[in-house]
Write a protein that holds these residues in place. Structure first.
Motif, mmCIF file in Angstrom:
data_model
loop_
_atom_site.group_PDB
_atom_site.id
_atom_site.type_symbol
_atom_site.label_atom_id
_atom_site.label_comp_id
_atom_site.label_asym_id
_atom_site.label_seq_id
_atom_site.Cartn_x
_atom_site.Cartn_y
_atom_site.Cartn_z
ATOM 1 N N ALA A 189 0.655 -1.210 0.237
ATOM 2 C CA ALA A 189 0.206 -0.141 0.253
ATOM 3 C C ALA A 189 0.871 1.595 -0.104
ATOM 4 O O ALA A 189 1.457 1.349 0.753
ATOM 5 C CB ALA A 189 -1.005 -0.472 1.392
ATOM 6 N N VAL A 190 0.698 2.138 -1.080
ATOM 7 C CA VAL A 190 1.334 3.158 -0.910
ATOM 8 C C VAL A 190 0.978 4.793 0.069
ATOM 9 O O VAL A 190 1.781 5.247 0.116
ATOM 10 C CB VAL A 190 1.636 4.394 -2.802
ATOM 11 N N THR A 191 0.173 4.340 0.674
ATOM 12 C CA THR A 191 -0.386 5.122 2.022
ATOM 13 C C THR A 191 -1.292 4.247 3.131
ATOM 14 O O THR A 191 -0.959 3.034 2.675
ATOM 15 C CB THR A 191 -0.884 6.071 1.594
ATOM 16 N N ALA A 192 -1.325 4.634 4.080
ATOM 17 C CA ALA A 192 -1.410 4.299 5.195
ATOM 18 C C ALA A 192 -2.868 4.478 5.116
ATOM 19 O O ALA A 192 -3.231 4.405 4.625
ATOM 20 C CB ALA A 192 -1.214 4.736 6.747
ATOM 21 N N VAL A 193 -3.250 2.562 5.864
ATOM 22 C CA VAL A 193 -4.600 2.236 5.185
ATOM 23 C C VAL A 193 -4.782 2.325 6.947
ATOM 24 O O VAL A 193 -4.678 1.669 8.011
ATOM 25 C CB VAL A 193 -5.023 0.785 5.179
ATOM 26 N N THR A 194 -6.265 3.448 7.698
ATOM 27 C CA THR A 194 -6.693 3.708 8.731
ATOM 28 C C THR A 194 -8.085 3.092 9.098
ATOM 29 O O THR A 194 -8.540 3.385 8.302
ATOM 30 C CB THR A 194 -6.422 5.036 9.214
ATOM 31 N N GLY A 195 -8.119 2.407 10.033
ATOM 32 C CA GLY A 195 -9.627 2.328 10.213
ATOM 33 C C GLY A 195 -10.368 1.097 10.438
ATOM 34 O O GLY A 195 -9.479 0.475 9.597
ATOM 35 N N LEU A 196 -10.848 0.353 11.106
ATOM 36 C CA LEU A 196 -10.308 -0.961 11.752
ATOM 37 C C LEU A 196 -11.683 -1.324 9.948
ATOM 38 O O LEU A 196 -11.741 -2.421 9.159
ATOM 39 C CB LEU A 196 -11.801 -1.256 12.701
ATOM 40 N N ARG A 197 -12.479 -1.012 9.376
ATOM 41 C CA ARG A 197 -13.364 -1.255 8.532
ATOM 42 C C ARG A 197 -12.436 -1.571 7.028
ATOM 43 O O ARG A 197 -12.377 -2.273 6.624
ATOM 44 C CB ARG A 197 -14.235 0.021 7.954
ATOM 45 N N GLN A 198 -11.590 -0.716 7.162
ATOM 46 C CA GLN A 198 -10.406 0.188 6.416
ATOM 47 C C GLN A 198 -9.539 -0.965 6.036
ATOM 48 O O GLN A 198 -8.915 -2.329 4.789
ATOM 49 C CB GLN A 198 -9.796 1.305 5.623
ATOM 50 N N VAL A 199 -9.056 -1.197 7.197
ATOM 51 C CA VAL A 199 -7.459 -2.551 7.584
ATOM 52 C C VAL A 199 -8.802 -3.884 7.282
ATOM 53 O O VAL A 199 -7.835 -4.847 6.771
ATOM 54 C CB VAL A 199 -7.243 -2.636 8.764
ATOM 55 N N LEU A 200 -9.843 -4.385 7.062
ATOM 56 C CA LEU A 200 -10.361 -5.494 7.795
ATOM 57 C C LEU A 200 -10.594 -5.989 6.023
ATOM 58 O O LEU A 200 -10.583 -6.923 5.497
ATOM 59 C CB LEU A 200 -11.468 -5.806 8.551
ATOM 60 N N ARG A 201 -10.822 -4.323 5.623
ATOM 61 C CA ARG A 201 -11.441 -4.595 3.588
ATOM 62 C C ARG A 201 -9.677 -5.303 2.801
ATOM 63 O O ARG A 201 -10.066 -6.338 2.219
ATOM 64 C CB ARG A 201 -12.146 -3.525 3.075
ATOM 65 N N LEU A 202 -8.915 -4.620 3.252
ATOM 66 C CA LEU A 202 -7.652 -4.845 2.651
ATOM 67 C C LEU A 202 -7.374 -6.621 2.830
ATOM 68 O O LEU A 202 -7.007 -7.148 1.708
ATOM 69 C CB LEU A 202 -6.568 -3.987 3.246
ATOM 70 N N HIS A 203 -7.093 -6.855 3.922
ATOM 71 C CA HIS A 203 -6.949 -8.251 4.793
ATOM 72 C C HIS A 203 -8.441 -9.078 3.964
ATOM 73 O O HIS A 203 -7.343 -10.377 3.764
ATOM 74 C CB HIS A 203 -6.929 -8.355 6.239
ATOM 75 N N LYS A 204 -9.149 -8.760 3.895
ATOM 76 C CA LYS A 204 -9.880 -9.632 3.265
ATOM 77 C C LYS A 204 -9.829 -10.141 2.218
ATOM 78 O O LYS A 204 -9.790 -11.103 1.455
ATOM 79 C CB LYS A 204 -11.529 -9.205 3.775
ATOM 80 N N GLY A 205 -9.184 -9.268 0.836
ATOM 81 C CA GLY A 205 -8.509 -9.480 -0.201
ATOM 82 C C GLY A 205 -7.702 -9.884 -0.307
ATOM 83 O O GLY A 205 -7.279 -10.666 -1.102
ATOM 84 N N LEU A 206 -6.774 -9.608 0.869
ATOM 85 C CA LEU A 206 -5.449 -10.368 1.070
ATOM 86 C C LEU A 206 -5.650 -11.763 1.416
ATOM 87 O O LEU A 206 -4.386 -13.097 0.631
ATOM 88 C CB LEU A 206 -4.302 -9.621 2.051
ATOM 89 N N ALA A 207 -6.065 -12.289 1.951
ATOM 90 C CA ALA A 207 -6.426 -13.552 2.467
ATOM 91 C C ALA A 207 -7.566 -14.866 1.141
ATOM 92 O O ALA A 207 -6.546 -15.753 1.049
ATOM 93 C CB ALA A 207 -7.984 -13.230 3.428
ATOM 94 N N VAL A 208 -7.802 -14.019 0.149
ATOM 95 C CA VAL A 208 -7.795 -14.420 -1.299
ATOM 96 C C VAL A 208 -6.993 -14.996 -1.797
ATOM 97 O O VAL A 208 -6.039 -16.102 -2.239
ATOM 98 C CB VAL A 208 -8.833 -13.855 -2.118
ATOM 99 N N LEU A 209 -6.190 -14.432 -2.001
ATOM 100 C CA LEU A 209 -4.566 -14.568 -2.339
ATOM 101 C C LEU A 209 -3.580 -15.612 -1.269
ATOM 102 O O LEU A 209 -3.277 -16.046 -2.203
ATOM 103 C CB LEU A 209 -3.784 -13.354 -2.337
ATOM 104 N N PHE A 210 -3.790 -15.264 -0.226
ATOM 105 C CA PHE A 210 -2.574 -16.014 0.820
ATOM 106 C C PHE A 210 -3.447 -17.543 0.049
ATOM 107 O O PHE A 210 -2.878 -18.546 0.174
ATOM 108 C CB PHE A 210 -2.736 -15.888 2.186
ATOM 109 N N ARG A 211 -4.728 -17.417 0.162
ATOM 110 C CA ARG A 211 -5.285 -19.221 0.408
ATOM 111 C C ARG A 211 -5.053 -19.376 -1.372
ATOM 112 O O ARG A 211 -4.516 -21.077 -0.811
ATOM 113 C CB ARG A 211 -6.947 -19.419 0.402
ATOM 114 N N LYS A 212 -4.817 -18.683 -1.782
ATOM 115 C CA LYS A 212 -4.307 -19.501 -3.686
ATOM 116 C C LYS A 212 -2.777 -20.038 -3.989
ATOM 117 O O LYS A 212 -2.519 -20.417 -4.302
ATOM 118 C CB LYS A 212 -4.575 -17.988 -4.265
ATOM 119 N N TYR A 213 -1.943 -18.612 -3.023
ATOM 120 C CA TYR A 213 -1.027 -18.902 -3.104
ATOM 121 C C TYR A 213 0.012 -18.870 -1.794
ATOM 122 O O TYR A 213 0.998 -19.574 -2.223
ATOM 123 C CB TYR A 213 0.169 -17.363 -4.079
ATOM 124 N N GLY A 214 -0.552 -18.752 -0.302
ATOM 125 C CA GLY A 214 0.410 -19.822 0.219
ATOM 126 C C GLY A 214 0.933 -18.522 0.973
ATOM 127 O O GLY A 214 1.450 -17.696 0.282
#
Length: 266
Positions: A189-214
């Motif tokens: 991320a090129v800028t800081a991510v702030t707030g519970l909703r935004q951080v969870l949204r980011l990790h929800k997208g990352l989790a898809v990649l983690f499950r696919k690629y490890g």
């Protein structure tokens, strides 16, 4: 001396360069004129760091994305300079940083600080006071107990990689922030991510990649004085995640992905 240099510079490689130059100067010094070797080395290292900070500030002005200190794995308890405090130090001038670290962290008297940074003792008191005022918020009021911190780090890894947003959300403070340092060399991320909703949204997208690629957990540990873990990601590179925890909740997440900052961990 390496601890002084690293905490001044926030860079392992730069601190090692300073140590090498300090060693050369020590070998060339007339030992008959060196009454206190420790003071001589401390002054040499500090002054070299002050010079280095000038070029470091220029590099950081052109740095891609958030800049984080190079992660140092320190398994012993009681680390006095934590990652949040090191980030607070970045807001200080080089002289304020030196005066604060030498006096407040390493316990030198102001006369010795004055001799080290070539200022009078009264000026050093003012420099340290200004530094103290800026970084007071960087010191955790209640350091999380080591075992509890490692349990939270382990749970954070499990929830973030599996995509369990309910479990992850229960660990995070409402005003949680996330900084990811890729240095323009790996995706981040090129800028800081702030707030519970935004951080969870980011990790929800990352989790898809983690499950696919490890994402392989190498170890949970202490990174720059706070709980965290080291992983090996899908591209084969290491990554560190450090967690600032207050009152049992994660208030800040610091992720280092820049391979230049992770070489020493190999």
């Amino acid at each position: 001396m390496l601890r002084v240099a690293y905490r001044m510079l926030g860079s392992v490689s730069d601190a090692e360069d300073v140590m090498q130059e300090a060693f050369i100067r020590w070998m060339r010094a007339d030992r008959a004129l060196v009454l206190e070797p420790e003071a001589f080395l401390r002054r040499t290292v500090t002054r070299l760091c002050l010079d280095q900070l000038k070029s470091a500030q220029h590099r950081r002005e052109t740095y891609v994305g958030p800049w984080l200190p190079e992660p140092v794995v320190e398994d012993e308890e009681g680390e006095d300079v934590t990652l949040p405090l090191m980030l607070a130090l970045e807001r200080l001038s080089p002289l304020e940083r030196a005066a604060f670290l030498l006096h407040d962290v390493f316990g030198l008297g102001f006369e010795e600080v004055a001799a080290t940074i070539a200022r009078d003792a009264a000026a050093c008191r003012q420099l340290a006071a200004r530094g103290r005022a800026h970084v007071r918020a960087g010191r955790p009021r209640y350091a999380v107990e080591k075992q509890r911190g490692q349990e939270i780090a382990q749970a954070f890894f499990a929830a973030s990689r599996s995509g369990d947003m309910t479990a992850l959300g229960a660990m995070l403070a409402a005003d949680v922030s996330l900084q990811s340092d890729g240095g323009g060399k790996r995706a981040a991320a090129v800028t800081a991510v702030t707030g519970l909703r935004q951080v969870l949204r980011l990790h929800k997208g990352l989790a898809v990649l983690f499950r696919k690629y490890g994402s392989q957990l190498v170890r949970t540990t202490t990174i720059n004085g706070v709980p965290g873990f080291i992983t090996r990601e899908a591209d084969g590179e290491l990554q560190t995640t450090a967690l600032d925890i207050k009152d049992g909740r994660i208030v800040a997440i610091y992720i280092v992905r820049n391979p230049d900052k992770l070489r020493h961990l190999h």
